[in-house]
Design a protein around this motif. Structure first.
Motif, PDB file in Angstrom:
ATOM      1  N   LYS A 173      -8.982   3.262   5.185  1.00 36.37           N
ATOM      2  CA  LYS A 173      -8.061   4.325   4.758  1.00 36.37           C
ATOM      3  C   LYS A 173      -6.827   3.738   4.080  1.00 36.37           C
ATOM      4  CE  LYS A 173      -9.129   7.752   8.332  1.00 36.37           C
ATOM      5  NZ  LYS A 173      -8.555   8.492   9.487  1.00 36.37           N
ATOM      6  N   ILE A 174      -6.295   2.674   4.668  1.00 31.46           N
ATOM      7  CA  ILE A 174      -5.097   2.047   4.113  1.00 31.46           C
ATOM      8  C   ILE A 174      -5.417   1.397   2.767  1.00 31.46           C
ATOM      9  CG2 ILE A 174      -3.409   0.194   4.456  1.00 31.46           C
ATOM     10  CD1 ILE A 174      -3.582   0.874   7.500  1.00 31.46           C
ATOM     11  N   MET A 175      -6.574   0.748   2.685  1.00 29.75           N
ATOM     12  CA  MET A 175      -6.976   0.121   1.427  1.00 29.75           C
ATOM     13  C   MET A 175      -7.159   1.171   0.331  1.00 29.75           C
ATOM     14  SD  MET A 175      -9.585  -2.793   2.839  1.00 29.75           S
ATOM     15  CE  MET A 175     -10.237  -3.131   1.209  1.00 29.75           C
ATOM     16  N   LEU A 176      -7.755   2.300   0.673  1.00 23.59           N
ATOM     17  CA  LEU A 176      -7.911   3.382  -0.305  1.00 23.59           C
ATOM     18  C   LEU A 176      -6.544   3.916  -0.733  1.00 23.59           C
ATOM     19  CD1 LEU A 176     -10.968   5.315   1.189  1.00 23.59           C
ATOM     20  CD2 LEU A 176     -10.891   4.096  -1.000  1.00 23.59           C
ATOM     21  N   ALA A 177      -5.634   4.066   0.224  1.00 24.23           N
ATOM     22  CA  ALA A 177      -4.288   4.552  -0.081  1.00 24.23           C
ATOM     23  C   ALA A 177      -3.546   3.590  -1.004  1.00 24.23           C
ATOM     24  CB  ALA A 177      -3.504   4.767   1.210  1.00 24.23           C
ATOM     25  N   LEU A 178      -3.767   2.298  -0.810  1.00 27.24           N
ATOM     26  CA  LEU A 178      -3.121   1.282  -1.660  1.00 27.24           C
ATOM     27  C   LEU A 178      -3.916   1.010  -2.931  1.00 27.24           C
ATOM     28  CD1 LEU A 178      -2.023  -1.286   1.086  1.00 27.24           C
ATOM     29  CD2 LEU A 178      -0.527   0.227  -0.256  1.00 27.24           C
ATOM     30  N   ASP A 179      -5.104   1.604  -3.016  1.00 28.22           N
ATOM     31  CA  ASP A 179      -6.006   1.427  -4.155  1.00 28.22           C
ATOM     32  C   ASP A 179      -6.340  -0.055  -4.367  1.00 28.22           C
ATOM     33  OD1 ASP A 179      -7.626   2.258  -6.268  1.00 28.22           O
ATOM     34  OD2 ASP A 179      -6.008   2.040  -7.738  1.00 28.22           O
ATOM     35  N   LEU A 197      -1.482  -6.730   3.804  1.00 24.96           N
ATOM     36  CA  LEU A 197      -1.285  -5.306   3.558  1.00 24.96           C
ATOM     37  C   LEU A 197       0.195  -4.976   3.369  1.00 24.96           C
ATOM     38  CD1 LEU A 197      -3.799  -3.764   6.115  1.00 24.96           C
ATOM     39  CD2 LEU A 197      -3.968  -3.659   3.616  1.00 24.96           C
ATOM     40  N   ARG A 198       1.043  -5.567   4.189  1.00 27.73           N
ATOM     41  CA  ARG A 198       2.486  -5.327   4.065  1.00 27.73           C
ATOM     42  C   ARG A 198       2.993  -5.823   2.713  1.00 27.73           C
ATOM     43  NH1 ARG A 198       4.628  -6.984   8.873  1.00 27.73           N
ATOM     44  NH2 ARG A 198       4.287  -9.130   8.276  1.00 27.73           N
ATOM     45  N   ALA A 199       2.531  -7.000   2.285  1.00 26.27           N
ATOM     46  CA  ALA A 199       2.958  -7.562   1.002  1.00 26.27           C
ATOM     47  C   ALA A 199       2.526  -6.660  -0.157  1.00 26.27           C
ATOM     48  CB  ALA A 199       2.389  -8.972   0.828  1.00 26.27           C
ATOM     49  N   ILE A 200       1.305  -6.172  -0.108  1.00 28.38           N
ATOM     50  CA  ILE A 200       0.823  -5.285  -1.171  1.00 28.38           C
ATOM     51  C   ILE A 200       1.621  -3.991  -1.180  1.00 28.38           C
ATOM     52  CG2 ILE A 200      -1.142  -3.894  -1.949  1.00 28.38           C
ATOM     53  CD1 ILE A 200      -2.945  -6.210  -0.851  1.00 28.38           C
ATOM     54  N   ILE A 241       5.973   1.010  -2.008  1.00 26.25           N
ATOM     55  CA  ILE A 241       5.541   2.137  -1.191  1.00 26.25           C
ATOM     56  C   ILE A 241       6.154   1.959   0.197  1.00 26.25           C
ATOM     57  CG2 ILE A 241       3.545   3.273  -0.130  1.00 26.25           C
ATOM     58  CD1 ILE A 241       1.880   2.300  -2.520  1.00 26.25           C
ATOM     59  N   SER A 242       6.810   2.999   0.670  1.00 34.48           N
ATOM     60  CA  SER A 242       7.393   2.931   2.015  1.00 34.48           C
ATOM     61  C   SER A 242       6.294   3.094   3.058  1.00 34.48           C
ATOM     62  CB  SER A 242       8.441   4.035   2.195  1.00 34.48           C
ATOM     63  OG  SER A 242       7.809   5.303   2.262  1.00 34.48           O
ATOM     64  N   GLN A 243       6.627   2.757   4.291  1.00 37.35           N
ATOM     65  CA  GLN A 243       5.676   2.965   5.376  1.00 37.35           C
ATOM     66  C   GLN A 243       5.334   4.449   5.516  1.00 37.35           C
ATOM     67  OE1 GLN A 243       7.382   1.188   8.910  1.00 37.35           O
ATOM     68  NE2 GLN A 243       6.648  -0.853   8.370  1.00 37.35           N
TER      69      GLN A 243
END
Length: 109
Positions: free
Chosen positions: A57-63, A15-18, A24-26
């Protein structure tokens, strides 16, 4: 490291790598995912484990899809074959294989 810890470590690292690949910042990710920025920071620093709800939620935010999260792209047949082979091992053989994988991940740091 247990199997659960290994999976969590992998997910967080991925997730951090993506997030970084997409510049995208934290803080931006926290806004997009609807979670506190402290949560993203603690998550990426290994101080928290994501729930499935928060992971989604994080996956959706990162698409991204689960396939992307687990890097199952052009190498998917190789990875799927590896996972099938791993599942067919005895518990003690699986533990040896997972420990070897953990060692490889630690060399990557």
């Amino acid at each position: 490291m247990t199997e659960k810890e290994t999976l969590t470590y992998y997910l967080i690292k991925r997730l951090r790598a993506i997030r970084k690949e997409r510049n995208i910042s934290q803080e931006q990710l926290s806004e997009l995912a609807g979670v506190e920025s402290r949560y993203i920071n603690k998550l990426e620093n290994g101080k928290l484990n994501p729930t499935l709800n928060t992971l989604e939620k994080i996956m959706l935010a990162l698409d991204i899809s689960y396939r992307e999260l687990f890097e199952l792209s052009s190498h998917e047949t190789d990875i799927e074959s590896l996972l099938v082979a791993l599942a067919e091992l005895s518990p003690s053989q699986r533990k040896v294989a997972i420990n070897a994988f953990i060692e490889l991940l630690s060399l990557e740091k």
